[in-house]
Design a protein around this motif. Structure first.
Motif, PDB file in Angstrom:
ATOM      1  N   ASN A 261      76.876  73.141  -7.623  1.00 19.34           N
ATOM      2  CA  ASN A 261      77.828  74.225  -7.860  1.00 19.34           C
ATOM      3  C   ASN A 261      77.118  75.566  -7.699  1.00 19.34           C
ATOM      4  O   ASN A 261      76.026  75.769  -8.219  1.00 19.34           O
ATOM      5  CB  ASN A 261      78.415  74.131  -9.273  1.00 19.34           C
ATOM      6  N   VAL A 262      77.748  76.464  -6.963  1.00 21.41           N
ATOM      7  CA  VAL A 262      77.229  77.826  -6.817  1.00 21.41           C
ATOM      8  C   VAL A 262      78.371  78.800  -7.101  1.00 21.41           C
ATOM      9  O   VAL A 262      79.424  78.726  -6.468  1.00 21.41           O
ATOM     10  CB  VAL A 262      76.662  78.086  -5.400  1.00 21.41           C
ATOM     11  N   GLY A 273      76.205  90.082  -7.531  1.00 21.75           N
ATOM     12  CA  GLY A 273      75.840  89.387  -6.293  1.00 21.75           C
ATOM     13  C   GLY A 273      74.865  88.248  -6.486  1.00 21.75           C
ATOM     14  O   GLY A 273      74.419  87.633  -5.520  1.00 21.75           O
ATOM     15  N   MET A 274      74.558  87.926  -7.723  1.00 24.34           N
ATOM     16  CA  MET A 274      73.661  86.788  -7.967  1.00 24.34           C
ATOM     17  C   MET A 274      74.367  85.488  -7.587  1.00 24.34           C
ATOM     18  O   MET A 274      75.568  85.331  -7.849  1.00 24.34           O
ATOM     19  CB  MET A 274      73.281  86.761  -9.450  1.00 24.34           C
ATOM     20  N   THR A 275      73.646  84.578  -6.969  1.00 24.50           N
ATOM     21  CA  THR A 275      74.200  83.245  -6.698  1.00 24.50           C
ATOM     22  C   THR A 275      73.733  82.328  -7.825  1.00 24.50           C
ATOM     23  O   THR A 275      72.564  81.951  -7.870  1.00 24.50           O
ATOM     24  CB  THR A 275      73.747  82.707  -5.326  1.00 24.50           C
ATOM     25  N   VAL A 276      74.639  82.025  -8.722  1.00 22.53           N
ATOM     26  CA  VAL A 276      74.289  81.211  -9.890  1.00 22.53           C
ATOM     27  C   VAL A 276      74.432  79.747  -9.484  1.00 22.53           C
ATOM     28  O   VAL A 276      75.534  79.187  -9.469  1.00 22.53           O
ATOM     29  CB  VAL A 276      75.191  81.575 -11.084  1.00 22.53           C
ATOM     30  N   ALA A 277      73.309  79.157  -9.107  1.00 22.04           N
ATOM     31  CA  ALA A 277      73.310  77.785  -8.588  1.00 22.04           C
ATOM     32  C   ALA A 277      72.958  76.824  -9.723  1.00 22.04           C
ATOM     33  O   ALA A 277      71.941  76.992 -10.386  1.00 22.04           O
ATOM     34  CB  ALA A 277      72.286  77.652  -7.458  1.00 22.04           C
ATOM     35  N   ASP A 278      73.790  75.818  -9.901  1.00 17.57           N
ATOM     36  CA  ASP A 278      73.517  74.840 -10.962  1.00 17.57           C
ATOM     37  C   ASP A 278      72.574  73.772 -10.411  1.00 17.57           C
ATOM     38  O   ASP A 278      72.921  72.595 -10.297  1.00 17.57           O
ATOM     39  CB  ASP A 278      74.835  74.226 -11.458  1.00 17.57           C
ATOM     40  N   TRP A 279      71.365  74.216 -10.108  1.00 17.09           N
ATOM     41  CA  TRP A 279      70.379  73.359  -9.439  1.00 17.09           C
ATOM     42  C   TRP A 279      70.052  72.121 -10.247  1.00 17.09           C
ATOM     43  O   TRP A 279      69.817  71.044  -9.717  1.00 17.09           O
ATOM     44  CB  TRP A 279      69.112  74.194  -9.181  1.00 17.09           C
ATOM     45  N   TRP A 280      70.012  72.290 -11.562  1.00 14.38           N
ATOM     46  CA  TRP A 280      69.589  71.195 -12.442  1.00 14.38           C
ATOM     47  C   TRP A 280      70.772  70.440 -13.032  1.00 14.38           C
ATOM     48  O   TRP A 280      70.595  69.613 -13.927  1.00 14.38           O
ATOM     49  CB  TRP A 280      68.680  71.727 -13.559  1.00 14.38           C
TER      50      TRP A 280
END
Ligand code: BDR
Ligand code: CA
Length: 311
Positions: A261-262, A273-280
């Motif tokens: 999810n981004v 403008g931050m891309t909040v990526a749910d990397w974990w």
């Protein structure tokens, strides 16, 4: 059959290399270039796009001028990185090819409606204003786009234009939000990828050694903008951001990432403008983008050099 693409761009030296890579690659059919305001204002990006096509001997490629400012914000440009024209580092002659009369947003909508559904891939390598505006105006086109492969955002690298944001997303976060919420298949080349593929003396000289106008131009451009990133990061070279989008279409196996999810931050002044990526995977928000994190840099530069040699 060649894959049909439209490159949405704000050239920019690295945009220029991306466009040249696409024009050098028979696997791709470039239906047109849509220019957007970004690195420099629209009159310059629309001009630069035509100069680049003519450098490649491809004055048949149609260039459409699009939005001259973000959907809801003042335009922020990046002459401090790209120089006054956006293409400083190698001068090109004035373009001979006229701009198309049609607005880029109309071209995008009309083309996506006219071509079979799922046959066109969009390749945005600038702020997402043209694409966001097209999706807002004609929501039916979302279901007709095969895929969007874009350069923008960052997770581990966080930001380049502010501590929290990458330039393309920062300039028009509202447009980016439309794209990331569109449900369209999305592949993202963030700074995390591009900062793993830095130029070096040898890589730039390999371009120059092609002995062609294209090789001299690409070497001149990379020499020029390298100085900014070397000064800023103290690195050996500079990332060549935008060609990763085209390289992915040609050689997806040299990239790795995660389908996550981004979300785009549009409300906070501090992290706009931050891309909040749910990397974990710490939320239950649905994945919406393949967010790349790795690149085989040797293969990337080898691909660039081999393809640019064809022009
Ligand atoms: C992106 O911003 C522009 O300056 C480059 O052309 C690239 O598209 C990198 O943040
Ligand atoms: Ca760009």
């Amino acid at each position: 059959m060649a894959r049909k693409i439209i490159i949405d761009t704000d050239p920019g030296q690295d945009d220029a290399v991306a466009i040249l890579l696409a024009l050098a690659s028979p696997e791709l059919e470039v239906l047109g270039l849509t220019a957007v305001a970004g690195n420099v204002p629209l009159p310059l990006t629309a001009r630069n796009a035509r100069q680049i096509c003519e450098l490649a001997g491809r004055s048949d490629i149609r260039v459409f001028a699009g939005c001259d400012r973000p959907m809801k914000r003042e335009l922020r440009t990046a002459e401090h990185v790209h120089g006054k024209t956006g293409l400083n580092g190698y001068d090109l002659p004035d373009p001979q090819t006229p701009l198309q009369d049609t607005h880029a947003v109309d071209f995008l909508i009309d083309t996506l409606r006219a071509e079979p559904p799922g046959s066109i891939t969009l390749c945005p390598i600038g702020p997402l204003t043209n694409i966001g505006t097209a999706l807002r105006r004609a929501p039916d086109i979302a279901g007709r786009i095969a895929e969007i492969v874009l350069m923008g955002g960052a997770y581990f690298q966080v930001g380049n234009v502010t501590p929290a944001a990458e330039f393309n997303i920062y300039v028009d976060p509202e447009a980016a939000e439309i794209v990331f919420k569109s449900g369209i298949k999305l592949t993202v080349m963030p700074l995390d990828v591009t900062h793993k593929a830095l130029t070096s003396r040898a890589r730039i000289e390999a371009f120059r050694d092609l002995g062609t106008a294209v090789g001299a131009a690409v070497a001149g451009w990379t020499d020029f903008f390298e100085r900014f990133d070397i000064g800023k990061y103290g690195s050996e070279g500079a990332p060549l951001h935008d060609p990763t989008v085209i390289a992915y279409l040609l050689r997806p196996e040299i990239f790795a990432g995660r389908f996550v999810n981004v979300e785009i931050e549009t409300l906070s002044d501090l992290t706009r403008g931050m891309t909040v990526a749910d990397w974990w995977g710490v939320t239950d928000r649905a994945a919406n983008a393949t967010f790349m994190s790795d690149i085989d840099a040797e293969s990337y530069f080898a691909l660039l050099t081999e393809r640019l040699a064809r022009l």
